[in-house]
Design a protein around this motif. Structure first.
Motif, PDB file in Angstrom:
ATOM      1  N   TYR A  42       0.837  -1.205   0.000  1.00  6.04           N
ATOM      2  CA  TYR A  42       0.000   0.000   0.000  1.00  6.04           C
ATOM      3  C   TYR A  42       0.875   1.261   0.000  1.00  6.04           C
ATOM      4  N   GLU A 102       2.534   1.869  -3.333  1.00  4.73           N
ATOM      5  CA  GLU A 102       1.622   2.437  -4.339  1.00  4.73           C
ATOM      6  C   GLU A 102       1.337   3.911  -4.062  1.00  4.73           C
ATOM      7  N   GLN A 103       1.088   4.247  -2.781  1.00  4.41           N
ATOM      8  CA  GLN A 103       0.785   5.642  -2.445  1.00  4.41           C
ATOM      9  C   GLN A 103       1.992   6.533  -2.711  1.00  4.41           C
ATOM     10  N   GLU A 107      -7.930   7.405   3.756  1.00  3.28           N
ATOM     11  CA  GLU A 107      -7.180   6.513   2.863  1.00  3.28           C
ATOM     12  C   GLU A 107      -8.040   6.030   1.694  1.00  3.28           C
ATOM     13  N   ASP A 108      -7.379   5.524   0.692  1.00  4.43           N
ATOM     14  CA  ASP A 108      -8.002   4.934  -0.498  1.00  4.43           C
ATOM     15  C   ASP A 108      -8.931   3.798  -0.049  1.00  4.43           C
ATOM     16  N   THR A 109     -10.251   4.029  -0.087  1.00  2.00           N
ATOM     17  CA  THR A 109     -11.222   3.170   0.604  1.00  2.00           C
ATOM     18  C   THR A 109     -11.063   1.687   0.343  1.00  2.00           C
ATOM     19  N   LYS A 124      -8.663  -0.248  -1.025  1.00  2.17           N
ATOM     20  CA  LYS A 124      -7.386  -0.872  -0.627  1.00  2.17           C
ATOM     21  C   LYS A 124      -7.188  -0.813   0.886  1.00  2.17           C
ATOM     22  N   TRP A 125      -7.612   0.302   1.477  1.00  2.54           N
ATOM     23  CA  TRP A 125      -7.438   0.441   2.932  1.00  2.54           C
ATOM     24  C   TRP A 125      -8.371  -0.529   3.670  1.00  2.54           C
TER      25      TRP A 125
END
Length: 932
Positions: A542, A545-546, A568-570, A572-573
């Protein structure tokens, strides 16, 4: 008769496999503990000697051109080794080379029993600061005439071996017996020597009055300090006069004593703060002699009032300096006795009970653990403290030490025979009886957060290196969780068939444990380990990627990523949160089974150790659950910042999770400063532009409760330092980083030519340091200059510093920790290059969160946080250059913002007034040459 043959070789390189060859052989023969013969010869390697080898050894191609080949000398060399032990300082190197040469000429390889003096020195002198031959010789008082020449090195190794033999012959029976059990895992063939010594001791009735033995362990008796009789002491003014003034005890004790007015002024300011029950901030610039200046009022006040006083430092280096240099000096200065004790956290002290148990279990010991056990066995016969900081353990030895530190003792029984022999308990008792307790910021902060349960009670405290106090307190109020620690705990608990904790417990108490629990355990522990690995790999992925979009690097090169659960990116998080929930489910079940086991075995435990272990693992797993919940499942709090650090090029689960408060001032104000009578905070760097405002606000101090004092340095900076700033460097802002690095490296090279190396280069970014190092290697003659770089050259900070001082023309590149606490006095350091002004990267997680917090409160984050932090760091870096009255040097600042930006004057106004030259790099070099 025992015959020992010591060999040392000089070679064209480090690898016999890569066809490097021997250029010089040195051999020394020992019989009856005497050197009886020696042999030395150059050898023609049949190839050119590299420049760096010639630079190191002084051996050049012309020296070996007419020398014999190895083949011509093979027979007489082989004859020297008949019926003997082969000894070398790093046996694999010398034996590898000599056997490669024997193989090349078709002769039989040496099969002698070996003794490696590196390994033996580690075991028998565990407190040695280094195991390099030259530094060991210095430590043991062995004269070394010609380092890096074979025969001289062989003689030194022979003398070292005789010292090691003598040390071995002074070890007690119990220690020898344990070493025999460990010997088979060591590189050295020690069995015969140890067995002979064991037989001698078995029939000896001699007892060593210095040693105590219990449960098969031998350890040094700790001398109990007696209570000191009360003495009549005069007024504080008379007390200081008798020390500081002409004819006083200080001038009698120190040959070249120079009175420093600032030193006495500091002692008076501290005592006034004690008397008026106020706190004080004291900036004492380099050369003030602040350690002595604060210890004197501390001792006077503690002895007069009968109340102990605490002194806290950030580094163990300063603690050692206080105990080994300052305190002995002060004992000679004062006409009355006083007691000083050092107290650290429990993780620093060995538990004899735990060590004794671990010593007997060797099934899964690797080489490092065996070596660690052997080192500790010998160390116990000489340590008075049981503090592992005295020993240089191998890297994975620290993991083993965690298993045997006092920190792993859950509930201590004061009736236990081990309790009476506990180093930690003795350190606590000594602290309770002391006038002065020396500790570190970490334990001081832990004590504050645990309602003052750890340190003995105190009302007055002196905090040295105080610019680190807020940061340390924040860390202790936050939390840290990482993959390695979690997996280590789960592995230590183990499966039912492992010879680890749970397997041993089941074997011992099988009749009292429900089969259902045993059946479920292995599935749960395997799942917990799998889920731990899965979660940390998921976080790593993660962050990777971020960080395509945002990239922040820590000062040791880790990628950092700040996270907030709500932002956070819903999708994936959510996967990360699911993994967290799954892991917590398994941890909860493991805790449940351990708690059931504890209940069932309550009346069956054969010894308290088993019960302690069960409770300790329950506590540890519960802490992991609490941390996971706080990091991932609890609501975000604006008062805390959470972030991840990953090893960019490390394993895909090398992940570290952190949480810290954004502002700790309120907590310190109410829970520390309001509860203590007088807190003195001192450092060489507390002010920005002569103002204490920044540090006061960060610590939560008000003008009403605080005294401030700035003590100037006694050094004549105007005559001792030149500040130089180039005006022709590329502007890094416009994406010219490579051009800027190139210009920096050219300046470093030009300045090094003028100052013959002797240069410290300070970076703010590890990435820039690395690029500069490789560029410098290309443009410089590395046979002339020793280029040493933090994170690239191997070794700790103190090892790198020592290497820097060992070579005549060396350049040391450092980041983060090298900006402070590195003392290189005298001619060893002539120039200091500051590559960039030390601003924190704006996307550093803590800095970013603290900035946001200030903005929300209507404050200017740059002026109130970023700039003061950078100025204080800059002052720390500047302070590396001048450490005595006779030092001279140049400070070269590559960053033009110091003269071009509006805020540049804050940096210049915060250091002593010194001559400043702004000019082209070429003109600056001319001036530097003239000045030197």
């Amino acid at each position: 008769m025992e015959r020992f043959v010591v060999i040392d070789l000089e070679t064209t390189g480090h690898s016999a496999v890569k066809r490097d060859k021997i250029i010089e052989v040195g051999i020394v023969v020992i019989e009856e503990n005497e050197v009886v013969d020696s042999y030395g010869t150059f050898l023609n390697p049949g190839k050119s000697i590299p420049e760096f080898i010639s630079s190191l050894t002084g051996i050049r191609d012309e020296d070996v051109k007419d020398a014999p080949t190895f083949e011509e000398r093979a027979e007489e060399i082989a004859a020297l080794f008949e019926d003997s032990y082969l000894i070398a300082h790093n046996v694999p190197f010398d034996m590898g080379f000599i056997n490669a040469e024997f193989a090349a000429v078709g002769r039989e390889l040496l099969q002698n029993p070996v003794l490696d003096t590196v390994e033996l020195a580690r075991v028998l002198y565990p407190k040695a600061p280094s195991y390099k031959l030259g530094q060991l010789a210095e430590y043991l008082g062995i004269h070394h005439e010609d380092p890096h020449r074979a025969l001289s090195d062989a003689y030194v190794t022979a003398k070292l071996f005789l010292k090691l033999r003598e040390r071995l012959d002074n070890l007690p029976y119990e220690t020898i017996t344990h070493l025999i059990r460990l010997e088979k895992m060591l590189k050295s063939d020690l069995f015969a020597l140890l067995a002979d010594r064991e037989n001698e001791l078995a029939f000896s009735t001699q007892e060593d009055p210095e040693l105590e033995t219990f449960q098969g362990l031998a350890f040094k008796k700790i001398k109990e300090t007696k209570n000191t009789p009360q003495t009549r002491i005069g007024s504080y003014g008379d007390f200081l006069d008798a020390i500081y003034e002409e004819g006083g005890t200080l001038s009698q004790q120190m040959a070249r004593y120079e009175k420093r007015t600032g030193q006495r002024e500091m002692s008076e300011t501290i005592y006034d703060a004690f008397q008026s029950r106020r706190h004080a901030l004291i900036e004492a610039e380099t050369g003030t002699g602040k350690s002595l200046a604060y210890i004197l009022p501390a001792i006077y006040d503690a002895v007069i009032s009968g109340q102990r006083l605490v002194i806290s430092t950030f580094t163990t280096q300063l603690q050692t300096q206080l105990l080994e240099e300052e305190i002995p000096l002060i004992r000679n200065l004062l006409p009355f006795p006083f007691k000083v004790a050092l107290l650290k956290g429990k993780s620093h002290y060995i538990s004899l009970e735990k060590f004794e148990r671990e010593l007997l279990s060797t099934e899964k010991d690797n080489y490092d653990i065996t070596l660690t056990k052997a080192m500790i066995l010998v160390w116990l016969t000489e340590t008075q403290t049981g503090d592992i900081d005295e020993v240089q353990l191998p890297s994975s030895g620290y993991l083993f030490f965690r298993r045997v530190s006092t920190d792993t003792e859950a509930h201590v029984d004061p009736q236990s025979p081990w309790f009476l022999r506990s180093y930690y308990q003795k350190a606590r008792k000594a602290a309770q009886q002391a006038d002065i307790v020396i500790t570190n910021h970490a334990l001081l902060a832990t004590d504050i957060f645990n309602d003052y349960q750890l340190l003995p009670s105190y009302d007055k405290v002196i905090i040295d290196e105080a610019h680190h106090f807020e940061e340390t307190a924040s860390k202790h109020y936050g939390l840290k969780l990482d993959y390695m620690n979690m997996q280590y705990t789960l592995n230590q608990i183990g499966e039912t068939n492992d010879p680890k904790f749970i397997g041993q417990l089941i074997t011992k108490y099988r009749d009292f444990i429900e089969e259902e629990m045993i059946d479920r355990w292995d599935d749960l522990i395997i799942d917990a380990k799998y889920e731990t690995d899965d979660l940390f790999r998921g976080i790593f992925q993660y962050v990777a990627e971020q960080n395509k979009h945002q990239k922040s690097l820590s000062d040791i090169g880790r990628t950092q990523y700040r996270f907030e659960n709500s932002k956070e990116d819903t999708a994936k998080w959510d996967t990360i949160l699911e993994m967290t929930n799954r892991l917590m489910f398994f941890l909860r079940d493991l805790i449940y089974i351990l708690a059931r086991l504890d209940q069932n075995l309550a009346k069956q435990y054969e010894d308290k150790y088993d019960k302690n272990e069960v409770e300790q693992y329950i506590e540890q797993l519960q802490q992991y659950m609490d941390h996971l919940e706080s990091l991932f499942l609890a609501a975000d709090s604006p008062k805390f910042v959470k972030w991840v650090e990953v090893e960019t090029y490390g394993a895909k689960n090398a992940v570290y999770l952190y949480s810290e408060p954004t502002d700790i001032s309120g907590f310190l104000s109410t829970d520390f400063f309001a509860k203590k009578e007088s807190v003195i905070l001192t450092s060489a760097t507390l002010t920005m532009k002569n103002s204490f405002t920044f540090i006061k606000e960060r610590l939560g101090l008000t003008d009403e409760e605080i005294e401030t004092k700035k003590i100037p340095s006694p050094f004549s900076y105007k005559d001792q330092v030149q500040l130089m700033i180039p005006t022709d460097f590329p502007d890094i802002k416009h994406g010219n980083q490579d051009d800027f690095i190139y210009a920096t490296c050219e300046a470093i090279f030009s300045l090094a030519e003028i100052t013959s190396g002797r240069m410290l280069v300070l970076f703010t970014s590890y990435d820039m340091l690395k690029k500069s190092y490789y560029l410098l290697k290309e443009i410089m003659d590395t046979s002339t200059y020793a280029l040493i770089a933090q994170g690239i050259s191997s070794g700790s900070r103190s090892r790198l510093k020592k290497n820097f001082q060992t070579f005549d023309q060396s350049i040391l590149l450092g980041t983060s920790s090298f900006w402070e606490g590195v003392d290189i006095p005298g001619e060893d350091l002539s120039s200091l290059v500051i590559v960039r002004l030390p601003f924190q990267p704006p996307d550093h997680p803590i800095f970013e969160a603290k900035s946001a917090n200030l903005k929300e409160n209507g404050k200017n984050a740059f002026m109130e946080l970023s700039l003061p932090n950078a100025v204080i760091r800059f002052k720390q870096g500047f302070g590396r250059l001048i450490r005595s009255n006779t030092d001279r040097g140049i400070v070269f600042v590559c960053d033009s913002r110091i003269i071009q930006a509006r805020y540049g004057k804050y940096f210049l106004d915060s250091i002593p007034e010194i001559p400043l030259t702004k000019d082209t790099t070429q003109q600056l070099m001319r001036k530097a040459e003239e000045w030197f």
